[in-house]
Enzyme design. Structure first.
Site, PDB file in Angstrom:
ATOM      1  N   ILE A  64      77.851  33.726   9.974  1.00 36.36           N
ATOM      2  CA  ILE A  64      77.570  34.189   8.620  1.00 36.36           C
ATOM      3  C   ILE A  64      78.211  35.563   8.519  1.00 36.36           C
ATOM      4  CG2 ILE A  64      75.285  35.048   9.362  1.00 36.36           C
ATOM      5  CD1 ILE A  64      74.238  34.628   6.551  1.00 36.36           C
ATOM      6  N   SER A  65      78.993  35.806   7.460  1.00 30.87           N
ATOM      7  CA  SER A  65      79.750  37.054   7.355  1.00 30.87           C
ATOM      8  C   SER A  65      78.815  38.255   7.231  1.00 30.87           C
ATOM      9  CB  SER A  65      80.668  37.002   6.131  1.00 30.87           C
ATOM     10  OG  SER A  65      81.569  35.923   6.236  1.00 30.87           O
ATOM     11  N   GLN A  66      79.350  39.410   7.643  1.00 39.07           N
ATOM     12  CA  GLN A  66      78.663  40.693   7.487  1.00 39.07           C
ATOM     13  C   GLN A  66      78.325  40.909   6.000  1.00 39.07           C
ATOM     14  OE1 GLN A  66      81.528  43.749   7.870  1.00 39.07           O
ATOM     15  NE2 GLN A  66      80.053  45.387   8.286  1.00 39.07           N
TER      16      GLN A  66
END
Ligand code: SAH
Length: 215
Positions: A64-66
Site C-alpha cells: 500500500i503506497s505511502q
C-alpha cells in the site's frame, strides 16, 4: 489493538504532518484523507502502523503506497467531482477509495485476483459503491470504458504505456511512474489533441508494473 479514537487521532496527525505540511492544499483531498480509515486496508497485525510515513506490505509481494504519495498523485489529477477515472493497480483499494470520494466513477484494474477481492470487501464495508474493480493486465488500460478524464498508475514500468495515452480524454491527465526497477520518475501527462504534455513530478519508488506494456 488501538481503538477507533486512536485511529482518528493518528489520521489527523498524518494529514497535518505528512500531507498538509508538505504542500498539499486541496481542501477536498485533505478532508477525504482525514475520513478514509486507512487501517482497514492493511492486515490486522499492521493496523497500528497504517498512519505512519511509509508504504506497508499487503501480501502477494505488493505494498500500500505511502500516504503522501497517494496525496501527491491524487492532487496531480486535479479532480473536481465529475470525472471518470481509471486506476491501474488496485492493490489494497485505499487509493481507489480516495479517488471514489473525489470523482464520479472509478474503474480500477488489478492483476492479482486475491487482492482485488480483498479490496472489494473493504470498499463495500465503508460503503463506497461508485467503483468497478476488474482483474486483468492494466498496462493495456481498460478500453471498454475509455476515454477517461484521469488515469493513475500505482506501479512502475519501463516506459509510458501507449494504450493509456490513447485512452485519455481531451484535456485528460495521466499520472504514472516510469523508470528503472528500483527507482522511477513520476510524470503527469496531459492530452491536448494529439499532443501530450509531460511534467516531471519528482522521484519515486513503486512495485513493478507487470504486463504487456510493463515489465
Ligand atoms: N494503490 C495501491 C498500490 C498497490 S501496489 C495501494 O495503495 O494499495 C501496485 C499494484 O499494482 C499491485 O497490487 C500489483 O499487483 C498491481 N499491478 C502490477 N502490474 C499490474 C498490471 N499490469 N495490471 C494491473 N495491476 C497491476
Amino acid at each position: 489493538m488501538p481503538d477507533f479514537n486512536d485511529y482518528a487521532v493518528a489520521r489527523r496527525r498524518m494529514v497535518q504532518e505528512q500531507i498538509a505540511a508538505r504542500g498539499i492544499r486541496d481542501p477536498r483531498l485533505l478532508q477525504v484523507m482525514q475520513e478514509i480509515p486507512r487501517h482497514l486496508f492493511v492486515d490486522e497485525a499492521l493496523m497500528s502502523q497504517a498512519y505512519n510515513d511509509h508504504p506497508l506490505s499487503i501480501g502477494e509481494g505488493q505494498t500500500i503506497s505511502q500516504p503522501y504519495m497517494v496525496a501527491l498523485m491524487t492532487d496531480a489529477l486535479g479532480l473536481t467531482g465529475r470525472e471518470k477515472v481509471l486506476e491501474i493497480g488496485t492493490g489494497s483499494g485505499y487509493q481507489t477509495a480516495i479517488l471514489a470520494r473525489l470523482c464520479d466513477w472509478v474503474y480500477s484494474v488489478e492483476r492479482i485476483l486475491e487482492l482485488s477481492r480483498r479490496a472489494q470487501r473493504v470498499l463495500e464495508k465503508i460503503k463506497i459503491f461508485n467503483v468497478n474493480l476488474v482483474v486483468g493486465d492494466g498496462s493495456k488500460g481498460w478500453p471498454a470504458e475509455a476515454p477517461y478524464d484521469a488515469i493513475i498508475v500505482t506501479a512502475g514500468g519501463p516506459s509510458l504505456p501507449r494504450p493509456l495515452l490513447e485512452q485519455l480524454a481531451e484535456g485528460g491527465r495521466l499520472v504514472v511512474p516510469v523508470g528503472g526497477r528500483s527507482l522511477q520518475t513520476l510524470y503527469r501527462v496531459t492530452r491536448r489533441g494529439n499532443q501530450y504534455v509531460e511534467e516531471d513530478l519528482g522521484g519515486c519508488r513503486f512495485v513493478d508494473l507487470v504486463g504487456e506494456y510493463g515489465w
